[in-house]
Motif scaffolding. Structure first.
Motif, PDB file in Angstrom:
ATOM      1  N   GLY A   1      82.468  51.069  42.602  1.00 45.39           N
ATOM      2  CA  GLY A   1      82.702  49.936  41.710  1.00 45.39           C
ATOM      3  C   GLY A   1      82.418  48.577  42.340  1.00 45.39           C
ATOM      4  N   GLU A   2      82.082  48.569  43.650  1.00 46.66           N
ATOM      5  CA  GLU A   2      81.807  47.293  44.311  1.00 46.66           C
ATOM      6  C   GLU A   2      80.349  46.877  44.163  1.00 46.66           C
ATOM      7  OE1 GLU A   2      84.403  46.093  48.129  1.00 46.66           O
ATOM      8  OE2 GLU A   2      83.061  47.764  48.449  1.00 46.66           O
ATOM      9  N   VAL A   3      80.136  45.577  44.060  1.00 48.35           N
ATOM     10  CA  VAL A   3      78.784  45.042  44.058  1.00 48.35           C
ATOM     11  C   VAL A   3      78.637  44.163  45.297  1.00 48.35           C
ATOM     12  CG1 VAL A   3      77.118  43.610  42.831  1.00 48.35           C
ATOM     13  CG2 VAL A   3      78.697  45.061  41.540  1.00 48.35           C
ATOM     14  N   MET A   4      77.682  44.513  46.152  1.00 48.84           N
ATOM     15  CA  MET A   4      77.469  43.714  47.358  1.00 48.84           C
ATOM     16  C   MET A   4      76.145  42.967  47.259  1.00 48.84           C
ATOM     17  SD  MET A   4      77.655  44.722  51.354  1.00 48.84           S
ATOM     18  CE  MET A   4      76.065  45.464  51.535  1.00 48.84           C
TER      19      MET A   4
ATOM     20  N   VAL B   1      77.489  46.856  34.711  1.00 49.31           N
ATOM     21  CA  VAL B   1      78.121  47.258  35.971  1.00 49.31           C
ATOM     22  C   VAL B   1      79.607  47.507  35.742  1.00 49.31           C
ATOM     23  CG1 VAL B   1      78.817  46.356  38.228  1.00 49.31           C
ATOM     24  CG2 VAL B   1      76.433  46.208  37.523  1.00 49.31           C
ATOM     25  N   ARG B   2      80.247  46.613  34.987  1.00 44.62           N
ATOM     26  CA  ARG B   2      81.683  46.769  34.766  1.00 44.62           C
ATOM     27  C   ARG B   2      81.985  47.989  33.896  1.00 44.62           C
ATOM     28  NH1 ARG B   2      84.021  42.299  31.496  1.00 44.62           N
ATOM     29  NH2 ARG B   2      83.597  43.734  29.807  1.00 44.62           N
TER      30      ARG B   2
ATOM     31  N   GLY C   1      81.215  51.222  35.675  1.00 44.36           N
ATOM     32  CA  GLY C   1      81.861  51.378  36.979  1.00 44.36           C
ATOM     33  C   GLY C   1      80.871  51.596  38.110  1.00 44.36           C
ATOM     34  N   LEU C   2      79.707  50.953  38.025  1.00 39.65           N
ATOM     35  CA  LEU C   2      78.646  51.173  39.004  1.00 39.65           C
ATOM     36  C   LEU C   2      78.940  50.482  40.332  1.00 39.65           C
ATOM     37  CD1 LEU C   2      75.508  50.381  36.805  1.00 39.65           C
ATOM     38  CD2 LEU C   2      76.368  52.630  37.477  1.00 39.65           C
ATOM     39  N   SER C   3      78.430  51.050  41.397  1.00 40.68           N
ATOM     40  CA  SER C   3      78.369  50.346  42.668  1.00 40.68           C
ATOM     41  C   SER C   3      76.941  49.828  42.783  1.00 40.68           C
ATOM     42  CB  SER C   3      78.641  51.293  43.828  1.00 40.68           C
ATOM     43  OG  SER C   3      79.834  51.996  43.586  1.00 40.68           O
ATOM     44  N   ALA C   4      76.770  48.677  43.390  1.00 44.13           N
ATOM     45  CA  ALA C   4      75.415  48.136  43.457  1.00 44.13           C
ATOM     46  C   ALA C   4      75.207  47.319  44.715  1.00 44.13           C
ATOM     47  CB  ALA C   4      75.127  47.282  42.221  1.00 44.13           C
TER      48      ALA C   4
END
Lengths: 256, 226
Positions: A30-33, A196-197, A200-203
């Motif tokens: 769930g984090e986006v970096m 993304v929200r 629930g994607l990580s990116a």
């Protein structure tokens, strides 16, 4: 919580020149970096190494697979890695032409990725394609048009639909808003944030645009000359940058 | 809920010859659930810096900053992100919004991020916008074009959408008329009754007197220049 991606000691050299050096981080579900830095800082090299498009010289890229838990993608067989690339991973290129098949219809571009993961019924594929076109705000009446007839913003949205239709868990984005008009960028960012929200994607988003990371990313990694010089919460790195290079980047942004 | 001890903060300005600005030294602060503490001190004394450190927006130089059991000075980013989602709310003076997102969704977003059902989240957002007298025709529009006062009310509605156990308020009543100011003070009182630990900066002395249980003068933490 198990990180979805755990990277250590990742190094890529081009002859005597350093692509990226000893990069390590953990990304949680769930984090986006955001990865920021100037051209030549090594951020695109890093992204390509993470996504299996480039073979690093050293290091590990451990991905939490659905079936077998954490596995180093660098020691996987090519077919295994390709399968990940079609299922759990997605790659959004800066230039939509690199991520789309320009001679295939919009619907075909989206459907093709579903077929690659085993979908067979025409009706199912067609309706999934229609659903995804509308999710990325492309009029469904354009489903049989080729992407060449689309504007740059529409092509980029189509590339996102093609990438997300198979339900990936980790998305790599290389300057996703680069080359688009600002008004088109805002629409795309808003769309990406929502997707993304909801999914629930990580990116991992590589960009040189600090406004993009502020809107999209939870965390930031700053790169210079192939090395990570600073990491932290996105708003903290932008509002209280510690490293001289980050301070220079932040203070160089024109205020409007 | 909030426990700060031995906190120091300085800024090193690498782009300006490495000048060092020392802002806080040996700062401490404790806030209990249901308590509202007002930060005071003249402009430049470090009130906003302290608030930003409490939110994890500025890095602490030294000391401990424990919020709801998590020490911000040691916590990994994903821990601070979940703390902000569940426990730690912040109403800043300025609304930072994504273009194109309607006001009602801006307000509902913290609830959606917590996994609250969309209908319930939007319902709560509409009730807050109604209480804060944001005209209904504006709800479906992006706040980017709103007046300063309207933006501030959207910002406050967003900050109070979820009942955060810890709430940081930076000038919540600035640029509001008397009626809306009263509504905001009511929202603060309700949050206190609900057990929230609140830290606020209020230039409005009457507002401060009404909601704050204690004052902490931040200038006592200003480093002595020798």
């Amino acid at each position: 919580m198990t990180p979805i991606l755990q990277v250590g000691g990742l190094t890529k050299r081009y002859g005597r020149h350093i692509g990226c050096l000893d990069v390590g981080f953990r990304l949680f579900p769930g984090e986006v970096m955001g990865v920021v830095g100037e051209s030549g800082s090594g951020k695109s090299t890093l992204l390509s190494c993470l996504a299996g498009l480039l073979t690093p010289d050293a290091g590990e890229v451990i991905f939490d697979t659905r079936a077998e838990g954490p596995r180093d993608t660098l020691t996987m067989s090519d077919p295994e890695r390709r399968m990940l690339g079609r299922t759990d991973w997605a790659f959004v290129h800066q230039n939509p032409r690199d991520g789309l098949r320009m001679r295939v219809s919009a619907g075909g571009n989206v459907g093709e990725r579903l077929m690659a993961v085993g979908a067979k019924r025409y009706g199912t594929i067609r309706s999934a394609a229609e659903d995804w076109l509308s999710r990325v705000e492309i009029d469904v009446s354009r489903i049989d048009d080729r992407p060449a007839a689309f504007s740059g913003g529409m092509q980029q949205r189509l590339q996102i639909a093609r990438n997300l239709v198979s339900g990936p868990r980790l998305v790599f984005m290389d300057e996703p808003t680069g080359g688009l008009d600002v008004s088109v960028q805002a629409r795309l960012l808003d769309l990406l944030r929502g997707l993304v929200r909801r999914m629930g994607l990580s990116a991992i988003v590589v960009t040189h645009d600090l406004a993009v990371v502020r809107l999209l990313a939870d965390r930031i990694m700053v790169m210079k000359d192939g090395r990570v010089v600073e990491t932290g919460l996105a708003d903290q790195v932008l509002d209280d940058p510690q490293h001289a290079y980050t301070q220079l980047l932040v203070s160089s942004v024109l205020q409007v | 809920m909030i426990s700060v001890s031995g906190l120091s903060k300085s800024f090193t300005l690498h782009t300006q010859g490495g000048a060092v600005l020392s802002v806080l030294q040996n700062a401490s602060l404790t806030v209990a659930p249901g308590e509202c503490v007002a930060l005071t001190g003249e402009s430049g004394s470090g009130k906003s810096t302290l608030m930003r450190i409490l939110y994890g927006n500025y890095l602490a130089g030294g000391g401990r900053v424990v919020i709801g059991g998590t020490d911000l000075t040691r916590a990994a980013p994903h821990r601070i992100i979940s703390l902000r989602r569940e426990t730690l709310g912040y109403v800043s003076q300025f609304l930072r919004v994504v273009p194109r997102v309607p006001a009602v969704e801006v307000v509902a977003e913290p609830l959606l991020a917590l996994g609250v059902d969309e209908a319930a989240a939007l319902d709560r957002a509409r009730r807050l916008l109604t209480r804060l007298r944001v005209p209904e025709p504006l709800w479906s529009l992006s706040p980017t074009t709103f007046s300063g006062g309207e933006q501030q009310r959207v910002n406050i509605a967003r900050g109070f959408a979820h009942a955060y156990p810890v709430l940081l308020l930076d000038e919540p009543t600035a640029s509001l008329d008397a009626v809306n100011r009263d509504t905001v003070l009511q929202l603060i009182e309700e949050a206190k009754t609900g057990g929230a630990a609140i830290v606020g900066i209020f230039h409005d002395a009457a507002a401060r007197a009404r909601v704050a249980d204690r004052e902490v003068d931040v200038s006592q933490f200003t480093p002595r220049t020798s």
